[in-house]
Design a protein around this motif. Structure first.
Motif, PDB file in Angstrom:
ATOM      1  N   PRO A   1      -4.525  14.168  -2.243  1.00 24.11           N
ATOM      2  CA  PRO A   1      -4.187  12.856  -1.566  1.00 24.11           C
ATOM      3  C   PRO A   1      -5.042  11.708  -1.741  1.00 24.11           C
ATOM      4  O   PRO A   1      -4.761  10.380  -1.336  1.00 24.11           O
ATOM      5  N   SER A   2      -6.056  11.795  -2.690  1.00 22.57           N
ATOM      6  CA  SER A   2      -7.077  10.663  -3.039  1.00 22.57           C
ATOM      7  C   SER A   2      -6.298   9.593  -4.005  1.00 22.57           C
ATOM      8  O   SER A   2      -5.979  10.169  -4.900  1.00 22.57           O
ATOM      9  N   GLY A   3      -6.297   8.521  -3.402  1.00 21.14           N
ATOM     10  CA  GLY A   3      -5.903   7.344  -4.581  1.00 21.14           C
ATOM     11  C   GLY A   3      -6.837   7.066  -5.589  1.00 21.14           C
ATOM     12  O   GLY A   3      -6.413   6.638  -6.810  1.00 21.14           O
TER      13      GLY A   3
ATOM     14  N   GLY B   1     -21.556  13.452  -4.953  1.00 14.78           N
ATOM     15  CA  GLY B   1     -20.906  14.382  -4.075  1.00 14.78           C
ATOM     16  C   GLY B   1     -19.360  13.838  -3.967  1.00 14.78           C
ATOM     17  O   GLY B   1     -18.764  14.069  -2.765  1.00 14.78           O
ATOM     18  N   LYS B   2     -18.814  13.003  -4.812  1.00  7.45           N
ATOM     19  CA  LYS B   2     -17.556  12.672  -4.473  1.00  7.45           C
ATOM     20  C   LYS B   2     -16.584  12.928  -5.655  1.00  7.45           C
ATOM     21  O   LYS B   2     -16.830  12.669  -6.859  1.00  7.45           O
ATOM     22  N   ILE B   3     -15.062  13.167  -5.397  1.00  3.65           N
ATOM     23  CA  ILE B   3     -14.084  13.232  -6.157  1.00  3.65           C
ATOM     24  C   ILE B   3     -13.823  11.677  -6.529  1.00  3.65           C
ATOM     25  O   ILE B   3     -13.872  10.950  -6.042  1.00  3.65           O
ATOM     26  N   PRO B   4     -13.038  11.412  -7.754  1.00  2.13           N
ATOM     27  CA  PRO B   4     -12.803  12.242  -8.838  1.00  2.13           C
ATOM     28  C   PRO B   4     -13.853  12.488  -9.804  1.00  2.13           C
ATOM     29  O   PRO B   4     -14.852  11.400  -9.804  1.00  2.13           O
TER      30      PRO B   4
ATOM     31  N   ALA C   1      -2.639   2.541  -6.700  1.00  3.96           N
ATOM     32  CA  ALA C   1      -2.903   4.005  -6.268  1.00  3.96           C
ATOM     33  C   ALA C   1      -3.045   3.990  -4.741  1.00  3.96           C
ATOM     34  O   ALA C   1      -2.407   4.510  -3.940  1.00  3.96           O
ATOM     35  N   TYR C   2      -3.892   2.955  -4.116  1.00  6.02           N
ATOM     36  CA  TYR C   2      -4.070   2.829  -2.660  1.00  6.02           C
ATOM     37  C   TYR C   2      -2.871   1.600  -1.980  1.00  6.02           C
ATOM     38  O   TYR C   2      -2.719   1.832  -0.873  1.00  6.02           O
ATOM     39  N   THR C   3      -2.346   0.890  -2.889  1.00  4.28           N
ATOM     40  CA  THR C   3      -1.501  -0.222  -2.304  1.00  4.28           C
ATOM     41  C   THR C   3      -0.308   0.649  -1.760  1.00  4.28           C
ATOM     42  O   THR C   3       0.264   0.327  -0.697  1.00  4.28           O
TER      43      THR C   3
HETATM   44  N1  LIG Z   1     -15.870   4.660  -5.925  1.00  2.96           N
HETATM   45  C1  LIG Z   1     -15.901   5.936  -6.002  1.00  2.96           C
HETATM   46  C2  LIG Z   1     -15.305   6.414  -4.560  1.00  2.96           C
HETATM   47  C3  LIG Z   1     -15.083   7.968  -4.718  1.00  2.96           C
HETATM   48  C4  LIG Z   1     -14.545   8.375  -3.316  1.00  2.96           C
HETATM   49  O1  LIG Z   1     -14.977   7.795  -2.344  1.00  2.96           O
HETATM   50  N2  LIG Z   1     -14.302   9.625  -3.139  1.00  2.96           N
HETATM   51  C5  LIG Z   1     -13.866  10.321  -1.887  1.00  2.96           C
HETATM   52  C6  LIG Z   1     -12.328  10.727  -1.804  1.00  2.96           C
HETATM   53  S1  LIG Z   1     -11.482   9.316  -2.353  1.00  2.96           S
HETATM   54  C7  LIG Z   1     -14.680  11.318  -1.989  1.00  2.96           C
HETATM   55  O2  LIG Z   1     -15.012  12.350  -2.518  1.00  2.96           O
HETATM   56  N3  LIG Z   1     -15.244  11.654  -0.495  1.00  2.96           N
HETATM   57  C8  LIG Z   1     -15.803  12.897  -0.167  1.00  2.96           C
HETATM   58  C9  LIG Z   1     -17.109  12.763   0.417  1.00  2.96           C
HETATM   59  O3  LIG Z   1     -17.806  11.618   0.372  1.00  2.96           O
HETATM   60  O4  LIG Z   1     -17.837  13.657   0.950  1.00  2.96           O
HETATM   61  C10 LIG Z   1     -14.610   5.934  -7.180  1.00  2.96           C
HETATM   62  O5  LIG Z   1     -13.809   5.127  -7.380  1.00  2.96           O
HETATM   63  O6  LIG Z   1     -14.358   6.918  -7.676  1.00  2.96           O
END
Ligand SMILES: N[C@@H](CCC(=O)N[C@@H](CS)C(=O)NCC(=O)O)C(=O)O
Length: 204
Positions: free
Chosen positions: A8-10, A50-53, A165-167
């Motif tokens: 679901p992630s944009g 700790g974030k995707i992608p 993606a998010y729009t």
């Molecule tokens: N600025 C980063 C933002 C990445 C981001 O916020 N990922 C979120 C999902 S859209 C995520 O993994 N969140 C899980 C967490 O923070 O634990 C990018 O553009 O890749």
């Protein structure tokens, strides 16, 4: 390549759409971000943020930050999604930076809070300000798209993939109404009509 993602992630979808446009295949590894699956020791070894992608290249190197990954893919594959002329390139990258500062924090974050029951008292207090800034971002895009077919000119570029993606899912959660932005709606339809288009929760 392995794409570490949450469907679901944009931010992840930007990479999936770019791969679809460029005809690139990859292995998808899914994580449930609502269950802290990107905060495990194994994931943090891939990306300490700790974030995707995260895009894991065939040599094991890991790239994070969605828009950095878009730029990498377009440059490596010499795609016209990123013009080579420095001025045209700056026009495209301008939209990528703008997306992270003025669009994503107001449109993506609000969608996530509302669709994942993630509202807290503090977020509730800040919601009106986010909505006002989110509407301003959609209006700015609508004004730009009244003048030209795509955000950075008359040709589709990374700027469009990034902002699409998010729009296109901005209405999820009920905070925004895309019918207020007819040029944005026309632009969304023109991207959805591309032969390589894939919906957000589809993989390849
Ligand atoms: N600025 C980063 C933002 C990445 C981001 O916020 N990922 C979120 C999902 S859209 C995520 O993994 N969140 C899980 C967490 O923070 O634990 C990018 O553009 O890749």
């Amino acid at each position: 390549m392995i794409l570490h993602d949450f469907l679901p992630s944009g931010n992840g979808y930007k990479i999936r759409l770019t791969c679809a446009k460029l005809g690139l295949s990859y292995q998808l590894k899914e994580y449930d971000i609502t269950q802290g699956e990107t905060r495990t020791e194994a994931f943090l070894a891939l990306s300490p943020n700790g974030k995707i992608p995260v895009l894991e290249l065939d040599n094991g190197q890991c790239l994070s930050e969605s828009n950095a990954i878009l730029l990498y893919l377009a440059e490596v594959h010499q795609s016209d999604l990123l013009p080579s002329n420095p001025l045209d390139k700056a026009e495209v990258t301008k939209w990528l930076f703008w997306e992270q500062y003025s669009h994503e924090p107001n449109i993506a974050s609000v969608r996530f809070w509302l669709t994942h029951n993630a509202m807290t008292e503090l977020k509730e207090q800040r919601l009106p300000e986010h909505l006002q800034q989110g509407r301003a971002a959609l209006k700015l895009m609508d004004d730009q798209l009244a003048k030209q077919s795509y955000l950075a000119g008359d040709r589709l570029t990374l700027a469009d993939i990034c902002l699409f993606a998010y729009t296109h899912v901005a209405e999820e959660g009920g905070a925004y109404q895309l019918s207020d932005y007819p040029n944005v709606q026309r632009w969304i339809q023109s991207i959805q009509a591309q032969s390589w288009y894939i919906p957000i929760t589809d993989n390849q």
